[in-house]
Design an enzyme around this catalytic site. Structure first.
Site: not given
Ligand code: ADP
Ligand code: RBF
Ligand code: MG
Length: 480
Positions: A352, A354, A409
């Site tokens: 993910t 961020n 995310e």
């Protein structure tokens, strides 16, 4: 039996409540009859088996024993409830329940009236050549009673109804409402089916369900919170969850005070009261108590005043699993990709990106915590400058101990073949999938994220969604 609301047994003079049995054994009504009654003798109503607790000084062993004890206790509890219910049914000649038909109709309405999938089925039928729809609407009924509820659900638009109980005789009696009950155990044939099982043991392939009704059965579950949680995990976005407990109109104060606090039980679940329907757009704005820094925020997903219907001698709560829906206004964000907890790729297999939350703070103001879908791109990267589908989690990751502070995310549904920390990422958030929730472990979370990704793909493939992106955001979506 007089038609007065009473906290009564389904039939006969016995008073008691029902429940459990941990084997997920599906069978048609005829087999139910063939299997016969419970081998257990009658037990005092309401009696719970008490097992001695063996303490161990070794923590690992203690945990293992506690888990085994819980399983054994649950099995004993379920067997006991099954025996009680078998006894109730076998002791009655003409089985009826107070307000039986009215209550069945009211519960079926709570489960299906204005249901988004029911409307979709009606539209589909209108448009099809033969006036029928190929779509299904699956309902799960926990607590067979006399089978009237299953019948009412089918009459009001459900195509499949799975009825659970722990008592063979109770299921058998409910099945008598239906002629030619299907013998399918996979759930692919329409109509009513009967399964002797605990709701926690229903396999996912029986669903996903568009409606779940706890038919006077939640309070007697071995673990009501767990039963609700497992039932919700079997649902589809937009599903209704109805919890109805029979209640005497003469219920005294003591009885009312021991009433299940259903709102509290659903506080950590992705459910909201039907009074706060996302179709009205309300849930897309944070409620006041969701704005502060207070650690508690999941319960804002549940409206405190969930619908309580005291008619038909029952207290009924109706919730909705948030449907997949598109935001009124697409939310655009553009921010550098920063370091996170280093867990996404390594532990979860879901990297993910961020986003720097300070940069996207303004966009975040209008968004509740939860999982979204949309499109993302790396505008400064020639090779990956085109938009691709993505899922976005805006939340505090309550599954983990580090659950402090909101992060944004983005998992892009594309293989970049490299990391891109420090680069700018553009994201256009188009729709909401579900509220964030605490999972029991990494595995459960990852399984749900995979389901989120599937749902996002489906929604983003929808032509209307793509057209809307082109119109409102002004870019051509790549067709990868
Ligand atoms: P962190 O906790 O530091 O965010 P992750 O394990 O979540 O670490 O990995 C995220 C990083 O992986 C992103 O910052 C990005 O550089 C890279 N990455 C590679 N492929 C993807 C992808 N498909 N979606 C999101 N990030 C990706
Ligand atoms: N974390 C949670 O604790 N609960 C969630 O419901 C949750 N849903 C997520 C859904 C998606 C699609 C993604 C990409 C992440 C989600 N997370 C959730 C965040 C997850 O915990 C986080 O990505 C990892 O902990 C790595 O930081
Ligand atoms: Mg990350």
């Amino acid at each position: 039996m007089p038609r007065t609301p009473a906290r009564a047994a389904p039939c006969g003079p016995n008073e008691g409540r029902l429940v459990a049995m941990s084997s997920a054994l599906a069978f048609p009504a005829t087999r139910a009859r063939a299997l016969g009654g419970s081998a257990l003798g009658a037990r005092p109503l309401g009696a719970r088996s008490k097992r001695p607790v063996i303490a161990s000084s070794r923590p690992a062993l203690r945990v293992a024993r506690a888990a085994t004890d819980a399983v054994v206790d649950k099995a004993a509890h379920n067997e006991e409830q099954a025996a009680l219910r078998d006894e109730m049914v076998s002791g009655c000649t003409e089985c009826t329940m107070p307000f039986e038909a009215e209550r069945a109709s009211a519960l079926a309405n709570a489960a299906l009236a204005d249901h988004s999938r029911a409307s979709a089925i009606a539209r589909d039928a209108d448009e099809s050549d033969d006036g029928t729809s190929k779509m299904s609407l699956r309902a799960l009924v926990v607590g067979a009673e006399t089978g009237k509820l299953a019948r009412a659900l089918l009459q009001k638009g459900a195509t499949h109804v799975l009825v659970l109980d722990h008592s063979r005789l109770m299921l058998d009696r409910a099945a008598e409402q239906f002629d030619g009950t299907s013998s399918s155990t996979t759930g692919n044939d329409s109509g009513a089916r009967f399964l002797r099982a605990d709701v926690c043991d229903v396999p996912a392939y029986q669903g996903p369900f568009d409606a779940v009704v706890f038919n006077d059965s939640l309070a007697t579950q071995a673990d009501p919170a767990e039963a609700l949680r497992r039932a919700v995990l079997l649902t589809r976005p937009g599903a209704r969850v109805v919890v109805s407990e029979r209640e005497s109109v003469e219920a005294d104060e003591a009885e009312s005070s021991t009433r299940l606090d259903v709102d509290a039980l659903v506080a950590d679940l992705p459910l909201q009261s039907t009074l706060d329907s996302p179709r009205l757009g309300k849930t897309m704005r944070r409620s006041d108590d969701d704005r502060g820094d207070s650690p508690r925020d999941e319960s804002s997903d549940v409206h405190e005043s969930s619908f309580v219907d005291l008619s038909c001698g029952s207290v009924t709560h109706t919730y909705e699993v948030p449907p997949l829906f598109k935001l009124r206004d697409a939310v655009a964000m553009s921010a550098p990709v920063v370091e996170g907890f280093g867990r996404g790729s390594r532990l979860m297999g879901v990297p993910t990106a961020n986003l720097d939350v300070d940069v996207v703070a303004e966009a975040l103001e209008g968004m509740r915590r939860g999982v979204y879908f949309g499109f993302a791109r790396l505008p400064d990267d020639f090779k990956h400058g085109r938009w691709c589908k993505c899922v976005v989690n805006v939340g505090a990751r309550p599954t983990f101990a580090d659950g402090e502070g909101v992060t944004v995310e983005v998992h892009a549904l594309r293989d970049f073949g490299r990391d891109f920390y420090g680069e700018r990422m553009d994201v256009v958030v188009l729709g909401f999938l579900r509220p964030e929730m605490r999972f029991d472990g990494l595995q459960a979370l990852v399984a749900r994220i995979m389901a989120d990704i599937g749902l996002a793909r489906g929604a983003l493939d929808d032509r209307a969604c793509r057209e809307r992106v082109d119109e409102s955001v002004g870019f051509q979506v790549s067709d990868e």
